[in-house]
Design a protein around this motif. Structure first.
Motif, PDB file in Angstrom:
ATOM      1  N   SER A 142      -3.237  19.513 -20.028  1.00  0.00           N
ATOM      2  CA  SER A 142      -2.425  20.587 -19.459  1.00  0.00           C
ATOM      3  C   SER A 142      -1.397  21.083 -20.465  1.00  0.00           C
ATOM      4  CB  SER A 142      -1.722  20.096 -18.187  1.00  0.00           C
ATOM      5  OG  SER A 142      -0.844  21.075 -17.682  1.00  0.00           O
ATOM      6  N   LYS A 145      -3.060  23.219 -23.182  1.00  0.00           N
ATOM      7  CA  LYS A 145      -3.435  24.520 -22.611  1.00  0.00           C
ATOM      8  C   LYS A 145      -2.247  25.478 -22.583  1.00  0.00           C
ATOM      9  CE  LYS A 145      -4.447  26.334 -18.004  1.00  0.00           C
ATOM     10  NZ  LYS A 145      -4.647  25.932 -16.592  1.00  0.00           N
ATOM     11  N   GLN A 146      -1.079  24.968 -22.228  1.00  0.00           N
ATOM     12  CA  GLN A 146       0.091  25.829 -22.084  1.00  0.00           C
ATOM     13  C   GLN A 146       0.781  26.140 -23.405  1.00  0.00           C
ATOM     14  OE1 GLN A 146       2.632  24.992 -18.503  1.00  0.00           O
ATOM     15  NE2 GLN A 146       1.351  23.174 -18.345  1.00  0.00           N
ATOM     16  N   ILE A 149      -1.495  28.148 -26.707  1.00  0.00           N
ATOM     17  CA  ILE A 149      -1.831  29.551 -26.516  1.00  0.00           C
ATOM     18  C   ILE A 149      -0.942  30.482 -27.333  1.00  0.00           C
ATOM     19  CG2 ILE A 149      -0.325  29.840 -24.502  1.00  0.00           C
ATOM     20  CD1 ILE A 149      -3.773  31.429 -24.962  1.00  0.00           C
ATOM     21  N   TYR A 207      -7.390  22.713 -29.258  1.00  0.00           N
ATOM     22  CA  TYR A 207      -8.185  23.333 -28.192  1.00  0.00           C
ATOM     23  C   TYR A 207      -9.496  22.577 -28.004  1.00  0.00           C
ATOM     24  CZ  TYR A 207      -5.505  27.617 -27.335  1.00  0.00           C
ATOM     25  OH  TYR A 207      -4.545  28.523 -26.955  1.00  0.00           O
ATOM     26  N   ASP A 331      -0.860  35.987 -21.138  1.00  0.00           N
ATOM     27  CA  ASP A 331      -1.315  34.699 -21.675  1.00  0.00           C
ATOM     28  C   ASP A 331      -0.513  33.543 -21.097  1.00  0.00           C
ATOM     29  OD1 ASP A 331      -3.286  35.802 -23.243  1.00  0.00           O
ATOM     30  OD2 ASP A 331      -2.072  35.848 -25.064  1.00  0.00           O
ATOM     31  N   ARG A 334      -1.131  33.066 -17.178  1.00  0.00           N
ATOM     32  CA  ARG A 334      -2.453  32.513 -16.867  1.00  0.00           C
ATOM     33  C   ARG A 334      -2.503  31.001 -17.112  1.00  0.00           C
ATOM     34  NH1 ARG A 334      -6.523  37.020 -19.594  1.00  0.00           N
ATOM     35  NH2 ARG A 334      -6.478  38.518 -17.857  1.00  0.00           N
ATOM     36  N   ASN A 335      -1.711  30.539 -18.047  1.00  0.00           N
ATOM     37  CA  ASN A 335      -1.798  29.125 -18.428  1.00  0.00           C
ATOM     38  C   ASN A 335      -0.709  28.248 -17.844  1.00  0.00           C
ATOM     39  OD1 ASN A 335      -4.110  28.822 -20.539  1.00  0.00           O
ATOM     40  ND2 ASN A 335      -3.089  30.734 -21.079  1.00  0.00           N
TER      41      ASN A 335
END
Length: 374
Positions: A142, A145-146, A149, A207, A331, A334-335
């Protein structure tokens, strides 16, 4: 080499290591997968120098049986395409001639010319990794992902293409920025090893690593040497090169105080931003916070303009009017792993802060405003 293995087991292993195959590398051996069969199972390895992935399939005499040891490097894409199209559940890999691997399954028989395994890059010696910590996969995935980006994709400043890891005993900070946006997350590490380290890991490698950490209840072990970092979890081992340089400090970037703070539903705001960004010239959108509502506006000359509204759940302080890049905000929205979030305004020349409205999540995003004439 003589190995009998279930097709689905082999495909799963190959899919993991394919992420590190250097497809267009001028070095032919890096376009391959190193297959090493031994008494304890099969180890598949791929490398693009920046990142090396190793996946181990243990011998259990049920899904995997090693009858004769051996090693060879075979073309990754051909090998993957071949085994995917086999119509039998069991695959036999046999290395008779030194560098020719025979793949047999049902009525299919394929011979692939390989390369010498001894010339394939090896993983760094385990003894080189002096700093260690463990972290839960779900939490770690998590965070990547955040944060990742917002890392830069430009090689102008290489350090900004990475994510900065700062481990301090039971705390791990992840920071990334492209010079316009910034993301910060603090993770509390219950499995503290009392080790401290700092490292900049290429965001693109992180990633790929996050996509492989699929078991939420398992912990990943992170180990750091001078110029490499290693991640280990459930038969998977990934080594990544580190980016050399000094990551910029965020101490003077984060505003000390705010003039206005609003609370809004994340999905509602995301939908509104996506809508107004459609007609946003150069992706510039305007946010206008009034009591009870947040207006979003954009326009493109000779095309049209658009306005949208989002209800506010809470507002503290005076309203504000600010312009920023809509795509960058999308962006982030969404994350974010949250239901609602807070936008904090610190003045027209200061970055606007976006924070999940959850006391259990220590995450901060900053977006630099865009100066406009209106």
């Amino acid at each position: 080499m003589l190995v009998q293995i279930r097709k689905d087991t082999l495909i799963n292993a190959v899919q993991h290591v394919l992420r590190a195959v250097a497809v267009n590398s001028p070095i032919p051996i890096l376009q391959g997968i190193d297959i090493h069969a031994g008494t304890d199972g099969i180890i598949l390895t791929a490398s693009n120098i920046s990142m090396t992935i190793q996946y181990k399939i243990p011998q259990d005499n049920v899904s995997t049986t090693v009858q004769r040891a051996g090693a060879v490097v075979i073309p990754a894409r051909y090998f993957y395409d071949v085994i995917r199209k086999l119509n039998n559940e069991v695959v036999v890999l046999e290395l008779k001639d030194k560098l020719v691997l025979t793949v047999m399954s049902g009525g299919s028989r394929v011979s692939l010319c390989g390369m010498d395994s001894t010339e394939f890059p090896s993983l760094n010696n385990e003894e080189l990794y002096s700093k260690r910590m463990q972290i839960n996969n779900l939490m770690f995935r998590s965070a990547i992902k955040q944060v990742a980006i917002v890392a830069s994709t430009s090689e102008t400043r290489p350090v900004l293409t990475g994510v900065f890891f700062e481990c301090d005993n039971d705390s791990l900070n992840l920071i990334a920025t492209d010079g316009i946006r910034l993301a910060y997350q603090n993770l509390h590490n219950k499995n503290s090893s009392n080790d401290n380290f700092k490292a900049i890991i290429p965001a693109k490698n992180l990633y790929e690593i996050s996509k492989m950490l699929i078991d939420d209840d398992v912990t990943t072990e992170i180990e750091v040497s001078g110029n490499r970092i290693q991640f280990k979890a459930s038969g998977l081992k990934v080594q990544s090169a580190l980016i050399d340089g000094t990551f910029p400090s965020i101490k003077n970037v984060v505003p000390k105080s705010y003039l206005c703070e609003i609370l809004v539903n994340r999905i509602g705001l995301l939908q509104a931003v996506e809508c107004v960004t459609v007609l946003a010239s150069e992706s510039v959108i305007k946010l206008v916070a009034d009591p009870n509502k947040l207006k979003l506006l954009s326009s493109t000359a000779e095309v049209g303009d658009i306005e949208n509204e989002v209800s506010l759940m809470e507002m503290l302080g005076d309203g504000f009017n600010i312009s920023l890049n809509g795509k960058f905000l999308i962006d982030i929205l969404r994350n974010c792993d949250c239901t609602s979030l807070r936008l904090k305004y610190a003045g027209k020349n200061n970055p606007i802060a976006v924070l999940p409205n959850d006391s259990g999540i220590s995450t901060l995003f900053l977006i630099t405003p865009i100066r406009t004439h209106t």
